[in-house]
Motif scaffolding. Structure first.
Motif, PDB file in Angstrom:
ATOM      1  N   HIS A 211       0.884  -1.171   0.000  1.00  0.00           N
ATOM      2  CA  HIS A 211       0.000   0.000   0.000  1.00  0.00           C
ATOM      3  C   HIS A 211       0.917   1.215   0.000  1.00  0.00           C
ATOM      4  N   ARG A 244      -3.087   5.887  16.324  1.00  0.00           N
ATOM      5  CA  ARG A 244      -3.035   5.975  14.867  1.00  0.00           C
ATOM      6  C   ARG A 244      -2.409   4.726  14.259  1.00  0.00           C
ATOM      7  N   MET A 247      -4.771   1.711  14.546  1.00  0.00           N
ATOM      8  CA  MET A 247      -5.871   1.775  13.584  1.00  0.00           C
ATOM      9  C   MET A 247      -5.391   1.410  12.180  1.00  0.00           C
ATOM     10  N   GLU A 248      -4.202   1.894  11.817  1.00  0.00           N
ATOM     11  CA  GLU A 248      -3.691   1.588  10.483  1.00  0.00           C
ATOM     12  C   GLU A 248      -3.386   0.101  10.323  1.00  0.00           C
ATOM     13  N   LEU A 250      -4.799  -2.389  11.970  1.00  0.00           N
ATOM     14  CA  LEU A 250      -6.057  -3.128  11.959  1.00  0.00           C
ATOM     15  C   LEU A 250      -6.829  -2.903  10.655  1.00  0.00           C
ATOM     16  N   ASN A 251      -6.813  -1.687  10.145  1.00  0.00           N
ATOM     17  CA  ASN A 251      -7.478  -1.420   8.867  1.00  0.00           C
ATOM     18  C   ASN A 251      -6.823  -2.204   7.739  1.00  0.00           C
ATOM     19  N   ALA A 252      -5.495  -2.268   7.762  1.00  0.00           N
ATOM     20  CA  ALA A 252      -4.790  -3.016   6.723  1.00  0.00           C
ATOM     21  C   ALA A 252      -5.079  -4.506   6.837  1.00  0.00           C
ATOM     22  N   TYR A 254      -7.802  -5.854   8.014  1.00  0.00           N
ATOM     23  CA  TYR A 254      -9.175  -6.017   7.526  1.00  0.00           C
ATOM     24  C   TYR A 254      -9.216  -5.989   6.007  1.00  0.00           C
ATOM     25  N   SER A 255      -8.373  -5.151   5.412  1.00  0.00           N
ATOM     26  CA  SER A 255      -8.314  -5.072   3.961  1.00  0.00           C
ATOM     27  C   SER A 255      -7.783  -6.367   3.361  1.00  0.00           C
ATOM     28  N   PRO A 258     -11.564  -9.689   5.555  1.00  0.00           N
ATOM     29  CA  PRO A 258     -12.566  -9.087   6.441  1.00  0.00           C
ATOM     30  C   PRO A 258     -12.738  -9.813   7.769  1.00  0.00           C
ATOM     31  N   ALA A 261     -11.704  -8.412  11.163  1.00  0.00           N
ATOM     32  CA  ALA A 261     -12.510  -7.434  11.903  1.00  0.00           C
ATOM     33  C   ALA A 261     -13.068  -8.025  13.186  1.00  0.00           C
TER      34      ALA A 261
END
Length: 325
Positions: A211, A244, A247-248, A250-252, A254-255, A258, A261
């Motif tokens: 990314h 921050r 969150m990054e 965990l978001n990655a 999840y990407s 899924p 999550a």
């Protein structure tokens, strides 16, 4: 020859292993109980010299290419997993995958069906990937504990308190980030990680998801446990993970899938990696003291080679990479 090693992280333990193999009598100073004070406790444990070559000098590849063999010989059977590395990117980030491929070697391109055959949990999620079949990984915590036990069984002594260098023929300084500010150019690079637990995802090998802003790697530890990392922040702050960064990560995750999550967040951690300006390690000798430092993000990958360098310096042998001193 009696040798005192300061530091019981991956650099100190691998150096002790090589010195013991050459007949030295080794004492290792542990600054903290267990390994929780060592940056290597929070490492990914990826033995991935071709992947690391994407952002590192050729030296990292040449020094790291034998790491999996070294660890396999030093640890109990089954500790090193030779399943390769998978590198993926979302379709919108396909340029990142091409850029990654242009900067390294030792891979083959996979299409969606081949990705699904390799990692069924990722079926239908990615159109293309890079597969590095020669790479490997290990669990750093199990590796450190097993290596320590093996050293003790072979006669290495461990001391919980500092000792006077006098009485030892040689001192080896492997204290890493604690030397920041003492050596020219040595700085701290903060890494943050998280452990996630889920039974809904199964992976057989490390997966790196590219990314432009939030690259991620996820390393399976077995039993539904995954290590997710890792940020690289130019800082020697060893405090808790930031909101921050968490969150990054965990978001990655999840990407990537899924199901992450609903995973349980079982642990977070940070480590400060010592690095010189070129991000390459150094080992040098001054009289009866050898220093090894600057392993950066390549602790488990490069420590076997640096341990060999330490042993050569200790015995007055020709070093294999004099230009990194």
């Amino acid at each position: 020859m009696r040798v005192l090693i300061r530091g019981a992280g991956v650099a100190g333990l691998t150096a002790a292993h090589e010195l013991l193999a050459r007949g030295a009598e080794v004492t290792i100073i542990e600054n903290a109980a267990g390994f929780t004070g060592a940056a290597s406790w929070y490492a990914g444990g990826m033995l991935a010299p071709w992947c690391e070559r994407e952002s590192a000098e050729e030296t990292v590849l040449t020094l790291g290419i034998g790491a999996a063999d070294w660890w396999e010989a030093a640890l109990p059977a089954g500790s090193v997993h030779r399943n390769g590395t998978l590198v993926v990117a979302q379709p919108r980030d396909g340029a990142e995958l091409k850029r990654f491929a242009s900067r390294t070697s030792g891979f083959r391109w996979l299409d969606g069906e081949e990705i699904a055959a390799l990692e069924p949990a990722l079926a239908g999620r990615f159109r293309q990937a890079l597969f590095f079949p020669q790479e490997a990984h290990l669990d750093p915590r199990r590796a450190l504990s097993a290596l320590r036990q093996g050293l003790a069984a072979r006669g290495a002594a461990f001391a919980g308190e500092d000792m006077d260098d006098r009485g030892f023929a040689l001192t080896v300084d492997c204290t890493g980030a604690s030397r920041i500010g003492e050596f020219d150019g040595l700085r701290g690079v903060r890494g943050e990680m998280a452990y996630l637990q889920t039974d809904e995802v199964t992976l057989s090998r490390p997966v790196r998801m590219l990314h432009p802003r939030i690259p991620l790697y996820i390393v399976p530890r077995g039993g539904g446990l995954f290590m997710c990392g890792a940020t690289m922040i130019e800082s020697d702050d060893a405090g808790p993970i930031t909101t921050r960064s968490l969150m990054e990560l965990l978001n990655a995750a999840y990407s990537l899938h899924p199901a992450f999550a609903e995973a349980r967040l079982v642990e977070t951690g940070t480590g400060v990696r010592p690095a010189f300006t070129d991000n390459l390690p150094r080992a040098w000798r001054r009289e009866n003291r050898i220093t090894v430092n600057g392993l950066y993000r390549h602790g488990f990958l490069l420590s076997p080679a640096m341990a060999g360098e330490v042993a050569a310096l200790a015995l007055g042998e020709e070093t294999f990479r004099g230009d990194i001193r």
